[in-house]
Design a protein around this motif. Structure first.
Motif, short mmCIF file in Angstrom:
data_model
loop_
_atom_site.label_atom_id
_atom_site.label_comp_id
_atom_site.label_asym_id
_atom_site.label_seq_id
_atom_site.Cartn_x
_atom_site.Cartn_y
_atom_site.Cartn_z
N CYS A 30 0.81 -1.22 0.00
CA CYS A 30 0.00 0.00 0.00
C CYS A 30 0.84 1.27 0.00
O CYS A 30 0.30 2.36 -0.19
CB CYS A 30 -0.96 0.01 1.18
SG CYS A 30 -0.14 0.24 2.78
N CYS A 43 2.10 -4.20 8.38
CA CYS A 43 1.74 -2.83 8.01
C CYS A 43 0.47 -2.43 8.76
O CYS A 43 -0.52 -3.15 8.71
CB CYS A 43 1.52 -2.76 6.50
SG CYS A 43 0.89 -1.18 5.94
N CYS A 46 -2.50 -1.81 5.84
CA CYS A 46 -3.12 -2.88 5.04
C CYS A 46 -2.95 -4.27 5.67
O CYS A 46 -3.54 -5.23 5.20
CB CYS A 46 -2.55 -2.88 3.62
SG CYS A 46 -0.86 -3.47 3.50
ZN LIG Z 1 0.58 -1.70 3.73
#
Ligand SMILES: [Zn+2]
Length: 138
Positions: A30, A43, A46
């Motif tokens: 992302c 992350c 995401c």
């Molecule tokens: Zn991400």
């Protein structure tokens, strides 16, 4: 991986588990900036797992991902055209070797086009991430 390599891998993993990323590296899915997050984590935007350890760099955006599939875009159609010409002339002249080489070129064309398609999908994601990085650095 042998026992010594596994031990070394485990030590490297432990060394970086608690450390925080001090430079600007980005999620490969992302484009979220992972600075100040742990080296090995997921992350926050995401949920993709990443490992920003040097030499590992899994789930981390690398600018070379943004290379367009130029070679595949040229060679796929060239192989396909060669395959069609050889197969057509092989059928007309009843030459088995033209048919065999034509079939090989058709297979090569298929490989180039499928690899090019996969690279194109990565390229589009990389462009989106690159734009996000540029936007957020302004
Ligand atoms: Zn991400």
């Amino acid at each position: 991986m042998n026992r010594e390599e596994e031990a070394s891998e485990r030590r490297a993993h432990e060394m970086f588990t608690d450390r925080l990323i001090r430079s600007s590296v980005y999620c490969s899915s992302c484009g979220y900036c992972l600075r100040t997050l742990p080296y090995i984590h997921q992350c926050p935007e995401c949920g993709q797992e990443y490992n920003a350890r040097p030499l590992v760099m899994k789930g981390i955006f690398v600018p070379s991902m943004a290379d367009p599939p130029v070679y595949e875009a040229i060679m796929g159609p060239v192989f396909a055209a060669g395959a069609v010409l050889l197969v057509v002339s092989g059928v007309q002249t009843r030459d088995i070797w033209r048919l065999v080489i034509g079939a090989a070129l058709a297979a090569g064309s298929y490989v180039e086009l499928t690899q090019g398609w996969a690279k194109l999908k990565k390229f589009r994601v990389a462009i989106r991430i690159q734009r996000r990085i540029e936007r957020e650095e302004e």
